[in-house]
Motif scaffolding. Structure first.
Motif, PDB file in Angstrom:
ATOM      1  N   VAL A   1       0.814  -1.217   0.086  1.00 34.03           N
ATOM      2  CA  VAL A   1      -0.072   0.034  -0.050  1.00 34.03           C
ATOM      3  C   VAL A   1       0.919   1.247  -0.086  1.00 34.03           C
ATOM      4  N   GLU A   2       1.932   1.228   0.635  1.00 32.75           N
ATOM      5  CA  GLU A   2       2.726   2.321   0.685  1.00 32.75           C
ATOM      6  C   GLU A   2       3.450   2.590  -0.557  1.00 32.75           C
ATOM      7  N   GLN A   3       3.611   1.655  -1.450  1.00 32.38           N
ATOM      8  CA  GLN A   3       4.406   1.865  -2.822  1.00 32.38           C
ATOM      9  C   GLN A   3       3.496   2.397  -3.566  1.00 32.38           C
ATOM     10  N   VAL A   4       2.180   1.823  -3.496  1.00 28.75           N
ATOM     11  CA  VAL A   4       1.204   2.474  -4.322  1.00 28.75           C
ATOM     12  C   VAL A   4       0.908   4.001  -3.992  1.00 28.75           C
ATOM     13  N   ASP A   5       0.758   4.294  -2.720  1.00 29.75           N
ATOM     14  CA  ASP A   5       0.459   5.685  -2.475  1.00 29.75           C
ATOM     15  C   ASP A   5       1.864   6.618  -2.692  1.00 29.75           C
ATOM     16  N   VAL A   6       3.043   6.102  -2.664  1.00 31.12           N
ATOM     17  CA  VAL A   6       4.308   6.823  -3.073  1.00 31.12           C
ATOM     18  C   VAL A   6       3.932   7.341  -4.527  1.00 31.12           C
ATOM     19  N   ALA A   7       4.030   6.200  -5.404  1.00 36.28           N
ATOM     20  CA  ALA A   7       3.800   6.122  -6.756  1.00 36.28           C
ATOM     21  C   ALA A   7       2.624   6.977  -7.321  1.00 36.28           C
ATOM     22  N   GLU A   8       1.489   6.943  -6.721  1.00 32.21           N
ATOM     23  CA  GLU A   8       0.601   7.881  -7.062  1.00 32.21           C
ATOM     24  C   GLU A   8       0.673   9.341  -6.730  1.00 32.21           C
ATOM     25  N   ARG A   9       1.455   9.418  -5.585  1.00 30.90           N
ATOM     26  CA  ARG A   9       2.066  10.824  -5.395  1.00 30.90           C
ATOM     27  C   ARG A   9       2.995  11.262  -6.464  1.00 30.90           C
ATOM     28  N   GLN A  10       3.772  10.604  -6.734  1.00 31.35           N
ATOM     29  CA  GLN A  10       4.910  10.850  -7.824  1.00 31.35           C
ATOM     30  C   GLN A  10       4.207  11.368  -9.161  1.00 31.35           C
ATOM     31  N   LEU A  11       3.256  10.315  -9.628  1.00 33.10           N
ATOM     32  CA  LEU A  11       2.625  10.390 -10.783  1.00 33.10           C
ATOM     33  C   LEU A  11       1.939  11.828 -10.928  1.00 33.10           C
ATOM     34  N   SER A  12       1.070  12.054  -9.716  1.00 29.94           N
ATOM     35  CA  SER A  12       0.256  13.200  -9.551  1.00 29.94           C
ATOM     36  C   SER A  12       0.805  14.519  -9.757  1.00 29.94           C
ATOM     37  N   GLU A  13       2.204  14.599  -9.435  1.00 21.41           N
ATOM     38  CA  GLU A  13       3.090  15.454  -9.459  1.00 21.41           C
ATOM     39  C   GLU A  13       3.380  15.667 -11.238  1.00 21.41           C
ATOM     40  N   LEU A  14       3.591  14.900 -12.142  1.00 19.77           N
ATOM     41  CA  LEU A  14       4.036  14.808 -13.146  1.00 19.77           C
ATOM     42  C   LEU A  14       2.732  14.742 -14.392  1.00 19.77           C
ATOM     43  N   THR A  15       1.859  13.979 -14.050  1.00 17.99           N
ATOM     44  CA  THR A  15       0.348  14.293 -14.853  1.00 17.99           C
ATOM     45  C   THR A  15      -0.640  13.839 -14.325  1.00 17.99           C
ATOM     46  N   THR A  16      -1.920  13.746 -14.817  1.00 11.30           N
ATOM     47  CA  THR A  16      -3.106  13.139 -13.958  1.00 11.30           C
ATOM     48  C   THR A  16      -3.164  11.610 -13.958  1.00 11.30           C
ATOM     49  N   VAL A  17      -3.596  11.537 -13.020  1.00  9.40           N
ATOM     50  CA  VAL A  17      -3.607  10.038 -12.698  1.00  9.40           C
ATOM     51  C   VAL A  17      -5.046   9.534 -13.159  1.00  9.40           C
ATOM     52  N   MET A  18      -5.330   8.655 -14.094  1.00  9.90           N
ATOM     53  CA  MET A  18      -6.552   8.018 -14.521  1.00  9.90           C
ATOM     54  C   MET A  18      -7.084   7.119 -13.520  1.00  9.90           C
ATOM     55  N   GLY A  19      -6.279   6.332 -12.902  1.00  5.80           N
ATOM     56  CA  GLY A  19      -6.653   5.290 -11.877  1.00  5.80           C
ATOM     57  C   GLY A  19      -5.545   4.459 -11.757  1.00  5.80           C
ATOM     58  N   VAL A  20      -5.942   3.342 -10.951  1.00 10.91           N
ATOM     59  CA  VAL A  20      -5.172   2.059 -10.309  1.00 10.91           C
ATOM     60  C   VAL A  20      -5.571   0.959 -10.666  1.00 10.91           C
ATOM     61  N   VAL A  21      -4.830   0.187 -11.494  1.00  9.06           N
ATOM     62  CA  VAL A  21      -5.225  -1.122 -11.813  1.00  9.06           C
ATOM     63  C   VAL A  21      -4.657  -2.364 -10.994  1.00  9.06           C
ATOM     64  N   LEU A  22      -5.214  -3.045 -10.169  1.00  3.41           N
ATOM     65  CA  LEU A  22      -4.864  -4.184  -9.478  1.00  3.41           C
ATOM     66  C   LEU A  22      -4.567  -5.286 -10.184  1.00  3.41           C
ATOM     67  N   ASN A  23      -3.102  -5.927 -10.361  1.00  2.27           N
ATOM     68  CA  ASN A  23      -2.945  -6.833 -11.345  1.00  2.27           C
ATOM     69  C   ASN A  23      -2.804  -8.189 -10.811  1.00  2.27           C
ATOM     70  N   LYS A  24      -2.860  -9.245 -11.503  1.00  2.00           N
ATOM     71  CA  LYS A  24      -2.583 -10.662 -10.837  1.00  2.00           C
ATOM     72  C   LYS A  24      -3.265 -11.014  -9.514  1.00  2.00           C
ATOM     73  N   SER A  25      -4.520 -10.443  -9.571  1.00  2.00           N
ATOM     74  CA  SER A  25      -5.377 -10.821  -8.191  1.00  2.00           C
ATOM     75  C   SER A  25      -6.273 -12.013  -8.554  1.00  2.00           C
ATOM     76  N   HIS A  26      -6.139 -12.977  -7.327  1.00  2.00           N
ATOM     77  CA  HIS A  26      -6.614 -14.156  -7.378  1.00  2.00           C
ATOM     78  C   HIS A  26      -7.999 -14.195  -6.538  1.00  2.00           C
ATOM     79  N   TYR A  27      -8.551 -13.063  -6.352  1.00  2.00           N
ATOM     80  CA  TYR A  27      -9.863 -12.824  -5.796  1.00  2.00           C
ATOM     81  C   TYR A  27     -10.816 -12.003  -6.507  1.00  2.00           C
ATOM     82  N   THR A  28     -10.939 -12.174  -7.730  1.00  4.32           N
ATOM     83  CA  THR A  28     -11.994 -11.427  -8.695  1.00  4.32           C
ATOM     84  C   THR A  28     -12.818 -12.355  -9.274  1.00  4.32           C
ATOM     85  N   ASP A  29     -12.996 -13.587  -8.780  1.00  5.59           N
ATOM     86  CA  ASP A  29     -13.950 -14.800  -9.505  1.00  5.59           C
ATOM     87  C   ASP A  29     -15.348 -13.881  -9.250  1.00  5.59           C
ATOM     88  N   GLY A  30     -16.063 -13.850 -10.641  1.00  6.12           N
ATOM     89  CA  GLY A  30     -17.470 -13.257 -10.283  1.00  6.12           C
ATOM     90  C   GLY A  30     -17.520 -11.815 -10.380  1.00  6.12           C
TER      91      GLY A  30
END
Length: 272
Positions: free
Chosen positions: A234-263
């Motif tokens: 969560v800390e890495q996501v927060d830091v990365a999102e803050r860095q991105l927001s200083e450089l451009t607009t953040v459209m969103g965050v995609v959670l990849n390789k999730s094993h808990y999305t069935d349905g």
């Protein structure tokens, strides 16, 4: 080649003057003949079903397994249309988040959106990346295209009729300097004038470890942050999102390789 150059010059003039009317992705008139010729001149490529299965290219043939990527495609188009965005960067906090596999699957999802023209460029110049995932071999790389020593007309490849792809053959030593250069900005503008894509997806390097993104992201309209479930903190996501927001607009965050999305979204598939 002379015919193609003439077509490109005509496309540039049409874009500067009476180019095709647009109100965002999905709202496009019939493309000028010169632009259609430029797309048709790109060399097509194929991805076998066997390679697609091996590389987790689940979006290749559509259907339920492509659902998460089709959903992501549609959300990108909705946001881009609402905000007038064209250039969308795909960025991850660290390596191996599945960002390039996501970009590869989006090639096929956008390919099924036949009324749109999409350009997917691998700008992670420090590795082969997208070419490896797609199972394609290239002699040149996007660094040469960005610096003007290799034309995209020669280098680019085309999936179907409406997705153009730019790839890398391997690592480029001066990746950061290339991405931050004024020449790169001009090349991106030229590609938009020559090919007039509705959406340009840019597969960027991870944020951690290099300054490649920090000098480049001023050239995009927005960025999507791709994180890896159960590995990206969560800390890495927060830091990365803050860095991105200083450089451009953040459209969103995609959670990849999730094993808990069935349905989720009505799809019985556990990798998104």
């Amino acid at each position: 080649m002379e015919k193609l150059q003439a077509a490109i010059e005509k496309a540039r003039k049409q874009r500067e003057g009476q180019g095709p009317a647009r109100t965002g992705p999905g709202h496009v008139t019939e493309p000028p003949v010169a632009i259609a010729d430029a797309w048709a001149a790109l060399t097509p490529f194929e991805v076998s079903a066997q390679h697609a299965a091996k590389s987790r290219l689940v979006s290749r043939d559509g259907g339920a397994e492509a659902g998460p990527f089709d959903m992501l495609r549609t959300r990108i188009l909705q946001q881009a249309s609402s905000n007038g965005w064209t250039r969308v960067a795909l960025v991850s906090p660290h390596a191996e988040c599945g960002k390039t596999t996501t970009a590869a699957n989006l090639i096929f999802s956008f390919g099924r959106q036949s009324d749109l023209r999409t350009m997917v460029l691998d700008l992670d110049l420090r590795r082969q990346g997208l070419a490896k995932v797609l199972g394609l071999k290239r002699d040149g790389h996007m660094g040469e295209v960005l610096q003007g020593t290799l034309s995209f007309a020669e280098h680019g490849r085309r999936w179907g009729d409406n997705v153009a792809v730019g790839l890398n053959s391997g690592q480029v030593d001066n990746a950061s300097e290339i991405l931050q250069s004024a020449r790169t900005k001009q090349t991106l503008d030229d590609l938009q004038a020559q090919y007039d894509p509705d959406i340009m997806l840019l597969d960027m390097p991870p944020l951690i470890g290099t300054d490649d993104n920090f000098g480049f992201l001023q050239n995009v309209d927005c960025a999507i942050l791709v994180a890896e479930a159960e590995r990206t903190t969560v800390e890495q996501v927060d830091v990365a999102e803050r860095q991105l927001s200083e450089l451009t607009t953040v459209m969103g965050v995609v959670l990849n390789k999730s094993h808990y999305t069935d349905g989720a979204y009505g799809y019985g598939y556990g990798y998104a």
